[in-house]
Design an enzyme around this catalytic site. Structure first.
Site, PDB file in Angstrom:
ATOM      1  N   ARG A   7       0.851  -1.184   0.000  1.00 25.79           N
ATOM      2  CA  ARG A   7       0.000   0.000   0.000  1.00 25.79           C
ATOM      3  C   ARG A   7       0.889   1.236   0.000  1.00 25.79           C
ATOM      4  O   ARG A   7       1.978   1.229   0.590  1.00 25.79           O
ATOM      5  CB  ARG A   7      -0.873   0.032   1.262  1.00 25.79           C
ATOM      6  CG  ARG A   7      -2.010  -0.957   1.259  1.00 25.79           C
ATOM      7  CD  ARG A   7      -3.130  -0.523   0.312  1.00 25.79           C
ATOM      8  NE  ARG A   7      -4.290  -1.389   0.392  1.00 25.79           N
ATOM      9  CZ  ARG A   7      -4.550  -2.399  -0.434  1.00 25.79           C
ATOM     10  NH1 ARG A   7      -3.727  -2.680  -1.428  1.00 25.79           N
ATOM     11  NH2 ARG A   7      -5.646  -3.125  -0.301  1.00 25.79           N
ATOM     12  N   HIS A  34      -1.996   0.804  -9.481  1.00 25.41           N
ATOM     13  CA  HIS A  34      -2.638  -0.128  -8.538  1.00 25.41           C
ATOM     14  C   HIS A  34      -3.410  -1.230  -9.294  1.00 25.41           C
ATOM     15  O   HIS A  34      -4.604  -1.413  -9.093  1.00 25.41           O
ATOM     16  CB  HIS A  34      -3.574   0.631  -7.581  1.00 25.41           C
ATOM     17  CG  HIS A  34      -3.882  -0.146  -6.336  1.00 25.41           C
ATOM     18  ND1 HIS A  34      -4.078   0.433  -5.107  1.00 25.41           N
ATOM     19  CD2 HIS A  34      -4.038  -1.481  -6.114  1.00 25.41           C
ATOM     20  CE1 HIS A  34      -4.339  -0.487  -4.208  1.00 25.41           C
ATOM     21  NE2 HIS A  34      -4.325  -1.677  -4.799  1.00 25.41           N
TER      22      HIS A  34
HETATM   23  P1  NAP Z   1      -2.074 -11.820   4.453  1.00 22.46           P
HETATM   24  O1  NAP Z   1      -2.329 -13.204   3.946  1.00 22.46           O
HETATM   25  O2  NAP Z   1      -2.841 -11.326   5.633  1.00 22.46           O
HETATM   26  O3  NAP Z   1      -0.507 -11.729   4.790  1.00 22.46           O
HETATM   27  C1  NAP Z   1       0.028 -10.621   5.439  1.00 22.46           C
HETATM   28  C2  NAP Z   1       1.451 -10.948   5.837  1.00 22.46           C
HETATM   29  O4  NAP Z   1       2.041  -9.784   6.390  1.00 22.46           O
HETATM   30  C3  NAP Z   1       1.515 -12.035   6.918  1.00 22.46           C
HETATM   31  O5  NAP Z   1       2.568 -12.925   6.645  1.00 22.46           O
HETATM   32  C4  NAP Z   1       1.790 -11.238   8.186  1.00 22.46           C
HETATM   33  O6  NAP Z   1       2.514 -11.937   9.184  1.00 22.46           O
HETATM   34  C5  NAP Z   1       2.637 -10.112   7.652  1.00 22.46           C
HETATM   35  N1  NAP Z   1       2.592  -8.966   8.558  1.00 22.46           N
HETATM   36  C6  NAP Z   1       1.536  -8.210   8.909  1.00 22.46           C
HETATM   37  N2  NAP Z   1       1.892  -7.274   9.794  1.00 22.46           N
HETATM   38  C7  NAP Z   1       3.215  -7.462  10.010  1.00 22.46           C
HETATM   39  C8  NAP Z   1       4.175  -6.810  10.834  1.00 22.46           C
HETATM   40  N3  NAP Z   1       3.853  -5.784  11.632  1.00 22.46           N
HETATM   41  N4  NAP Z   1       5.444  -7.268  10.820  1.00 22.46           N
HETATM   42  C9  NAP Z   1       5.786  -8.322  10.044  1.00 22.46           C
HETATM   43  N5  NAP Z   1       4.923  -8.984   9.225  1.00 22.46           N
HETATM   44  C10 NAP Z   1       3.664  -8.540   9.226  1.00 22.46           C
HETATM   45  O7  NAP Z   1      -2.282 -10.767   3.297  1.00 22.46           O
HETATM   46  P2  NAP Z   1      -2.263 -11.004   1.707  1.00 22.46           P
HETATM   47  O8  NAP Z   1      -3.565 -11.531   1.266  1.00 22.46           O
HETATM   48  O9  NAP Z   1      -1.030 -11.750   1.345  1.00 22.46           O
HETATM   49  O10 NAP Z   1      -2.170  -9.488   1.197  1.00 22.46           O
HETATM   50  C11 NAP Z   1      -1.104  -8.658   1.622  1.00 22.46           C
HETATM   51  C12 NAP Z   1      -1.314  -7.232   1.172  1.00 22.46           C
HETATM   52  O11 NAP Z   1      -1.062  -7.107  -0.220  1.00 22.46           O
HETATM   53  C13 NAP Z   1      -2.725  -6.652   1.312  1.00 22.46           C
HETATM   54  O12 NAP Z   1      -3.042  -6.327   2.641  1.00 22.46           O
HETATM   55  C14 NAP Z   1      -2.607  -5.423   0.441  1.00 22.46           C
HETATM   56  O13 NAP Z   1      -2.009  -4.372   1.175  1.00 22.46           O
HETATM   57  C15 NAP Z   1      -1.625  -5.874  -0.652  1.00 22.46           C
HETATM   58  N6  NAP Z   1      -2.310  -6.096  -1.940  1.00 22.46           N
HETATM   59  C16 NAP Z   1      -1.988  -5.293  -2.983  1.00 22.46           C
HETATM   60  C17 NAP Z   1      -2.591  -5.496  -4.213  1.00 22.46           C
HETATM   61  C18 NAP Z   1      -2.215  -4.658  -5.394  1.00 22.46           C
HETATM   62  O14 NAP Z   1      -2.841  -4.772  -6.438  1.00 22.46           O
HETATM   63  N7  NAP Z   1      -1.188  -3.834  -5.296  1.00 22.46           N
HETATM   64  C19 NAP Z   1      -3.518  -6.519  -4.382  1.00 22.46           C
HETATM   65  C20 NAP Z   1      -3.832  -7.315  -3.297  1.00 22.46           C
HETATM   66  C21 NAP Z   1      -3.229  -7.089  -2.080  1.00 22.46           C
HETATM   67  P3  NAP Z   1       1.899 -13.254   9.899  1.00 22.46           P
HETATM   68  O15 NAP Z   1       1.930 -14.327   8.825  1.00 22.46           O
HETATM   69  O16 NAP Z   1       2.828 -13.533  10.990  1.00 22.46           O
HETATM   70  O17 NAP Z   1       0.500 -12.897  10.308  1.00 22.46           O
HETATM   71  C1  GLV Z   2      -6.037  -4.680  -3.783  1.00 24.36           C
HETATM   72  O1  GLV Z   2      -5.254  -3.805  -3.606  1.00 24.36           O
HETATM   73  C2  GLV Z   2      -6.466  -5.610  -2.779  1.00 24.36           C
HETATM   74  O2  GLV Z   2      -6.242  -5.362  -1.586  1.00 24.36           O
HETATM   75  O3  GLV Z   2      -7.049  -6.639  -3.159  1.00 24.36           O
END
Ligand code: NAP
Ligand code: GLV
Length: 308
Positions: free
Chosen positions: A223, A271
């Site tokens: 983000r 994005h």
């Molecule tokens: P997720 O499954 O919840 O994974 C989040 C990861 O971040 C987990 O491994 C978590 O650790 C780690 N984390 C969170 N807070 C932390 C901290 N303070 N210190 C260290 N590690 C931390 O999320 P996801 O589905 O993979 O998605 C991740 C992010 O990608 C979304 O929240 C969004 O911001 C971004 N995203 C971007 C796009 C785009 O198009 N650019 C699209 C989709 C998502 P733990 O495993 O220990 O809980």
């Molecule tokens: C996109 O940024 C998502 O969080 O799915």
């Protein structure tokens, strides 16, 4: 019972077809045509409507149409109503495509060849083998694990950093604040796939960027609020960093006059790295509705205290 969808209406039309096929008993509505507000039990949204609790007194769950939930103000969602982030295979696959493209572009010099072509310069450059390139992913969740498993197939030397300890085959895992310096010191290409929370806001700071080895690059797919954009510009200008691929910025859209747009070491996309795909997203939501009906927690239920 009404299920309200409040997000991109083009995708919403496909959601409506899928609900009609797979769950015809549910009154699926696309915002703002929501019918009787008192019948609304479920909401799928990017940003919820104002006065959520007052408007939908029978609300039983809020589904984010994305993986992230930082765009939702948790305080507006009654405490007994679960907030559920999107976990579905297609959003992971699209992120894999984006990050693989960025990592390969940096590693094989394709980003540099763009400039060489623009100048009409025939200039071969030597690229290390993939096994000599250390990729580090901030996050080890749904998206990070999918990305790591694909980058591993190319032979990259992969590591991940997360809050809690992990064990991922072929990936060096780091957990917690104390292990961050060691993780950064071994990272040539840093990929950010963290959620935006009070703890991670501003994490891509001048200090963190400076802790990467000289010549490292950034792929920012988390983000905009994670990154100190001025610090990034300084680190690129000072040649500490080589490239930055940014899919997210703050603000979005990035204003046309922002210096990041025209920086020769920056690649910007609006994005688009990944998004949920209606077929798989609707399957995930319907599965979660069944789980909730059985009194089980939804897959992807957000821990409000952690913020993700
Ligand atoms: P997720 O499954 O919840 O994974 C989040 C990861 O971040 C987990 O491994 C978590 O650790 C780690 N984390 C969170 N807070 C932390 C901290 N303070 N210190 C260290 N590690 C931390 O999320 P996801 O589905 O993979 O998605 C991740 C992010 O990608 C979304 O929240 C969004 O911001 C971004 N995203 C971007 C796009 C785009 O198009 N650019 C699209 C989709 C998502 P733990 O495993 O220990 O809980
Ligand atoms: C996109 O940024 C998502 O969080 O799915």
């Amino acid at each position: 019972m009404t299920f309200v969808y409040k997000a991109d209406p083009v995708r919403g039309a496909r959601w409506a077809e899928l609900f009609a096929e797979r769950a015809p008993h549910i009154d699926f509505r696309i915002w703002p045509d929501i019918g009787d507000e008192s019948r609304v039990r479920y909401l799928a949204t990017w940003v919820p409507p104002e006065r959520l609790a007052e408007r939908f007194p029978q609300l039983q769950a809020v589904f984010s149409v994305g993986a992230g939930v930082d765009q939702i103000d948790f305080a507006d969602v009654p405490a007994h109503v679960p907030i559920v982030r999107m976990i579905e295979p297609a959003i992971a696959e699209r992120m894999v495509e984006y990050v693989t493209h960025a990592v390969l572009s940096i590693h094989r010099g394709f980003a540099a060849y763009d400039a060489a072509q623009a100048a009409g310069r025939w200039q071969p450059m030597v690229a290390p083998l993939a096994g000599e390139v250390r990729v580090g992913v901030l996050g080890a969740g749904q998206l990070a694990q999918a990305v790591l498993s694909r980058l591993g197939l190319f032979g990259y030397d992969c590591a991940a950093w997360s809050r809690s300890a992990k064990s991922i085959v072929g990936v060096q895992c780091f957990a917690g604040q104390e292990s961050l310096p060691a993780f950064l010191a071994r990272t040539d290409i840093l990929v950010c796939l963290l959620p935006l929370t009070p703890e991670t806001r501003g994490i891509l700071s001048d200090e963190l960027l400076g802790a990467l080895p000289r010549g490292a690059s950034l792929v920012q797919t988390g983000r905009g609020g994670h990154l100190d954009q001025q610090a990034l510009l300084r680190r690129l200008d000072g040649d500490h960093l080589r490239w930055a691929f940014l899919d997210v910025t703050e603000p979005e859209p990035l204003p046309p006059e922002h210096p990041l747009w025209r920086h020769p070491k920056v690649r910007i996309t609006p994005h688009i790295a990944s998004s949920t795909q209606p077929d798989t997203a609707v399957a995930a939501v319907l599965e979660n509705l069944e789980r909730l009906a059985r009194g089980e927690p939804a897959v992807g239920a957000v821990d409000r205290t952690r913020g993700y």
